[in-house]
Design an enzyme around this catalytic site. Structure first.
Site, PDB file in Angstrom:
ATOM      1  N   GLU A 104      -4.527  -3.621 -16.727  1.00 32.82           N
ATOM      2  CA  GLU A 104      -4.602  -4.570 -15.623  1.00 32.82           C
ATOM      3  C   GLU A 104      -5.793  -4.259 -14.720  1.00 32.82           C
ATOM      4  O   GLU A 104      -6.164  -3.099 -14.527  1.00 32.82           O
ATOM      5  CB  GLU A 104      -3.303  -4.510 -14.818  1.00 32.82           C
ATOM      6  CG  GLU A 104      -2.134  -5.022 -15.648  1.00 32.82           C
ATOM      7  CD  GLU A 104      -0.798  -4.984 -14.920  1.00 32.82           C
ATOM      8  OE1 GLU A 104      -0.074  -5.972 -15.019  1.00 32.82           O
ATOM      9  OE2 GLU A 104      -0.492  -3.981 -14.264  1.00 32.82           O
ATOM     10  N   CYS A 117     -10.055  -3.499  -8.231  1.00 31.14           N
ATOM     11  CA  CYS A 117      -9.384  -2.262  -8.588  1.00 31.14           C
ATOM     12  C   CYS A 117      -9.348  -2.178 -10.115  1.00 31.14           C
ATOM     13  O   CYS A 117      -8.769  -3.034 -10.782  1.00 31.14           O
ATOM     14  CB  CYS A 117      -7.974  -2.308  -7.989  1.00 31.14           C
ATOM     15  SG  CYS A 117      -7.010  -0.871  -8.363  1.00 31.14           S
ATOM     16  N   CYS A 124      -0.724   6.315 -18.122  1.00 31.58           N
ATOM     17  CA  CYS A 124      -1.189   7.557 -17.490  1.00 31.58           C
ATOM     18  C   CYS A 124      -0.285   8.687 -17.961  1.00 31.58           C
ATOM     19  O   CYS A 124       0.926   8.502 -18.077  1.00 31.58           O
ATOM     20  CB  CYS A 124      -1.121   7.433 -15.967  1.00 31.58           C
ATOM     21  SG  CYS A 124      -1.820   8.861 -15.103  1.00 31.58           S
ATOM     22  N   CYS A 128       3.674  10.885 -12.157  1.00 31.02           N
ATOM     23  CA  CYS A 128       4.048  11.027 -10.750  1.00 31.02           C
ATOM     24  C   CYS A 128       5.326  10.204 -10.553  1.00 31.02           C
ATOM     25  O   CYS A 128       5.420   9.074 -11.039  1.00 31.02           O
ATOM     26  CB  CYS A 128       2.943  10.523  -9.831  1.00 31.02           C
ATOM     27  SG  CYS A 128       1.402  11.404 -10.089  1.00 31.02           S
ATOM     28  N   CYS A 131       5.302   6.455  -9.188  1.00 31.54           N
ATOM     29  CA  CYS A 131       4.288   5.528  -9.708  1.00 31.54           C
ATOM     30  C   CYS A 131       4.768   4.861 -10.990  1.00 31.54           C
ATOM     31  O   CYS A 131       5.172   5.528 -11.940  1.00 31.54           O
ATOM     32  CB  CYS A 131       2.988   6.285  -9.969  1.00 31.54           C
ATOM     33  SG  CYS A 131       1.710   5.265 -10.733  1.00 31.54           S
ATOM     34  N   GLY A 179      -4.121   4.766 -14.730  1.00 28.17           N
ATOM     35  CA  GLY A 179      -4.738   5.939 -15.342  1.00 28.17           C
ATOM     36  C   GLY A 179      -5.381   6.896 -14.362  1.00 28.17           C
ATOM     37  O   GLY A 179      -5.559   6.592 -13.177  1.00 28.17           O
ATOM     38  N   GLU A 180      -5.714   8.069 -14.877  1.00 29.43           N
ATOM     39  CA  GLU A 180      -6.361   9.108 -14.078  1.00 29.43           C
ATOM     40  C   GLU A 180      -7.840   9.169 -14.490  1.00 29.43           C
ATOM     41  O   GLU A 180      -8.162   9.680 -15.568  1.00 29.43           O
ATOM     42  CB  GLU A 180      -5.640  10.455 -14.334  1.00 29.43           C
ATOM     43  CG  GLU A 180      -6.335  11.669 -13.767  1.00 29.43           C
ATOM     44  CD  GLU A 180      -6.780  11.512 -12.314  1.00 29.43           C
ATOM     45  OE1 GLU A 180      -5.934  11.303 -11.434  1.00 29.43           O
ATOM     46  OE2 GLU A 180      -8.000  11.596 -12.056  1.00 29.43           O
ATOM     47  N   SER A 233      -5.154  11.406  -4.086  1.00 30.75           N
ATOM     48  CA  SER A 233      -3.742  11.064  -3.895  1.00 30.75           C
ATOM     49  C   SER A 233      -3.016  12.327  -3.484  1.00 30.75           C
ATOM     50  O   SER A 233      -2.712  13.183  -4.310  1.00 30.75           O
ATOM     51  CB  SER A 233      -3.162  10.526  -5.205  1.00 30.75           C
ATOM     52  OG  SER A 233      -3.793   9.328  -5.528  1.00 30.75           O
ATOM     53  N   HIS A 235      -0.091  12.698  -0.876  1.00 29.53           N
ATOM     54  CA  HIS A 235       1.338  12.331  -0.877  1.00 29.53           C
ATOM     55  C   HIS A 235       2.323  13.409  -0.446  1.00 29.53           C
ATOM     56  O   HIS A 235       3.500  13.122  -0.241  1.00 29.53           O
ATOM     57  CB  HIS A 235       1.788  11.763  -2.226  1.00 29.53           C
ATOM     58  CG  HIS A 235       0.955  10.623  -2.702  1.00 29.53           C
ATOM     59  ND1 HIS A 235       0.640   9.535  -1.927  1.00 29.53           N
ATOM     60  CD2 HIS A 235       0.324  10.396  -3.886  1.00 29.53           C
ATOM     61  CE1 HIS A 235      -0.121   8.702  -2.606  1.00 29.53           C
ATOM     62  NE2 HIS A 235      -0.329   9.202  -3.790  1.00 29.53           N
ATOM     63  N   ASN A 312       5.334   1.116  -2.489  1.00 30.72           N
ATOM     64  CA  ASN A 312       5.580  -0.164  -3.151  1.00 30.72           C
ATOM     65  C   ASN A 312       6.648   0.024  -4.215  1.00 30.72           C
ATOM     66  O   ASN A 312       6.450   0.802  -5.144  1.00 30.72           O
ATOM     67  CB  ASN A 312       4.291  -0.679  -3.802  1.00 30.72           C
ATOM     68  CG  ASN A 312       3.263  -1.065  -2.758  1.00 30.72           C
ATOM     69  OD1 ASN A 312       3.547  -1.844  -1.856  1.00 30.72           O
ATOM     70  ND2 ASN A 312       2.073  -0.496  -2.855  1.00 30.72           N
ATOM     71  N   CYS A 355      -0.594  -1.046  -5.079  1.00 36.59           N
ATOM     72  CA  CYS A 355      -0.784   0.333  -5.552  1.00 36.59           C
ATOM     73  C   CYS A 355       0.463   0.831  -6.263  1.00 36.59           C
ATOM     74  O   CYS A 355       1.569   0.740  -5.727  1.00 36.59           O
ATOM     75  CB  CYS A 355      -0.982   1.289  -4.384  1.00 36.59           C
ATOM     76  SG  CYS A 355      -2.451   1.037  -3.471  1.00 36.59           S
TER      77      CYS A 355
END
Ligand code: SAH
Ligand code: SF4
Length: 377
Positions: A104, A117, A124, A128, A131, A179-180, A233, A235, A312, A355
């Protein structure tokens, strides 16, 4: 004749290709060495400044050469499986890659600019806990052409060809999709070279931000070789919590991560590092957490700003978003300590484009394809 020579060579797809690969294609067509540079230059202009999707348009290239190119090569974007438009103007494209996998890309328009984006992997590996992308099992790196093609698709849809010098709708890029990116830097770097090239798409490194979950050994390289802005990131501000919600922290704990941030090449007060912080109810949102965050950023002397992202939600998640008052108080605390900490209003939540909501169902689709194929056989 052995088996290999019987296999037909695939037609090269020039869409998203870098300069070195284009040069190989041109030389493969029999263009003499001394002309190769000029031919690549011409192709580059049409592909990345004008956004050409056919060789017919390339009127500065001789007819014979165009015919030869058309007979042997393609300019093919990935198929758009779905294109969605949110009520707030955010757009999301689900793109189908050559092997059937999907990724995406999301475009977020703002008043005086627009940010695309971009994804760097299918899925990924990093799992996490908060996510959605991390729950996707099938993972592979995107090629550099697949990364560049996301930008080309957005420019096509926004009708921004030829690349306007200013006032662009697509003015910024963030590597914050699926992805990272620092687990795929070998492909991300050439993609960025193409995106930043001044004779083509021409977005400067100041308008590009790469977001990492904290792949410490690759961070320096990113600053030195690409020179783009860095987002991290974060968090959580304690190893115990971060270990739990971001398993990569067990490999690269907070001390290593913040040291690498302090040493990030190009980080200055004018170009701060962005720390992303998703507000998770009762997990990381207390004022003690805010105080520890301020302490850490000051202790490591990192030129920083903090982006507070209301969590989200996605189907099946363990977490809830913090209450509005809690987010406000957290943000105020950090601001009062002299560090900018705006709350990022979520965009495109209604089309699952915010996100952490990105997840393609390549696995399911692949299974469906296989079943369809089996039925045909
Ligand atoms: N893998 C990289 C790039 C993805 S960026 C990284 O993790 O940095 C996507 C951003 O959204 C990251 O900051 C990520 O931590 C954050 N995020 C993930 N899930 C989220 C969610 N459900 N709500 C809000 N932010 C989320
Ligand atoms: Fe991967 Fe980033 Fe999601 Fe973590 S937050 S699972 S690193 S995409």
């Amino acid at each position: 004749m052995n088996q290999e020579t019987e296999i037909t060579v695939e037609r090269p797809n020039l869409s998203g290709m870098g300069r070195a690969a284009l040069r190989d294609v041109v030389l493969g067509l029999g263009v003499p060495e001394r002309q190769a540079k000029m031919r690549v230059q011409q192709l580059w202009h049409w592909l990345y400044h004008r956004g050409a999707t056919s060789f017919d348009e390339m009127t500065t290239i001789s007819k014979d050469m165009r015919a030869q190119l058309a007979a042997t090569c393609d300019i093919k974007r990935p198929d758009i499986t779905t294109a969605q438009l949110s009520e707030d103007g955010t757009r999301k494209w689900l793109l189908k890659l050559d092997d059937g996998n999907e990724v995406e890309a999301v475009f977020i328009p703002e008043e005086d600019r627009g940010t695309l984006c971009v994804s760097s992997q299918v899925g990924c590996t990093l799992t996490c806990k908060f996510c959605h992308t991390g729950t996707q099992r099938l993972v592979r790196n995107l090629t550099s052409a697949e990364i560049v093609n996301q930008v080309l698709i957005a420019r096509d849809a926004l009708e921004e060809w030829p690349s306007p010098p200013e006032g662009r709708l697509l003015s910024n890029i963030v590597l914050m999709g699926m992805g990272e990116p620092l687990y795929n830097f070998d492909n991300v770097k050439p993609a960025l070279d193409t995106i930043m090239d001044q004779e083509g798409i021409s977005l400067s490194k100041r308008r590009i931000t790469l977001s990492t979950s904290g792949v410490v050994p690759e961070m320096r390289r990113c600053g030195e070789e690409a020179g783009v802005n860095l987002a991290v990131s974060l968090h959580a501000v304690r190893d115990e919590t971060r270990d739990w919600i971001m398993p990569i922290n067990k490999k690269y704990p907070l001390h290593d991560l913040l040291t690498a941030c302090a040493e990030y090449p190009g980080a200055t007060n004018a170009r701060r590092i962005t720390f992303e912080y998703a507000m998770l109810k009762d997990v990381n949102d207390s004022l003690e957490d805010a105080a520890e965050l301020v302490r850490l950023l000051k202790h490591y002397k990192i030129p920083s700003k903090v982006n507070l992202i209301p969590f989200n939600p996605w189907p099946g998640t363990l977490f809830e978003c913090s209450d509005w008052d809690t987010i406000r108080a957290f943000s105020d605390y950090i601001f009062e300590a002299g560090i900018s900490a705006p709350v990022r209003m979520p965009r495109g939540r209604d089309i699952m484009a915010a996100c952490g909501q990105l997840k393609s169902d390549s696995q399911k689709r692949r299974k469906a394809d296989l079943l369809a194929e089996a039925a045909k056989a």
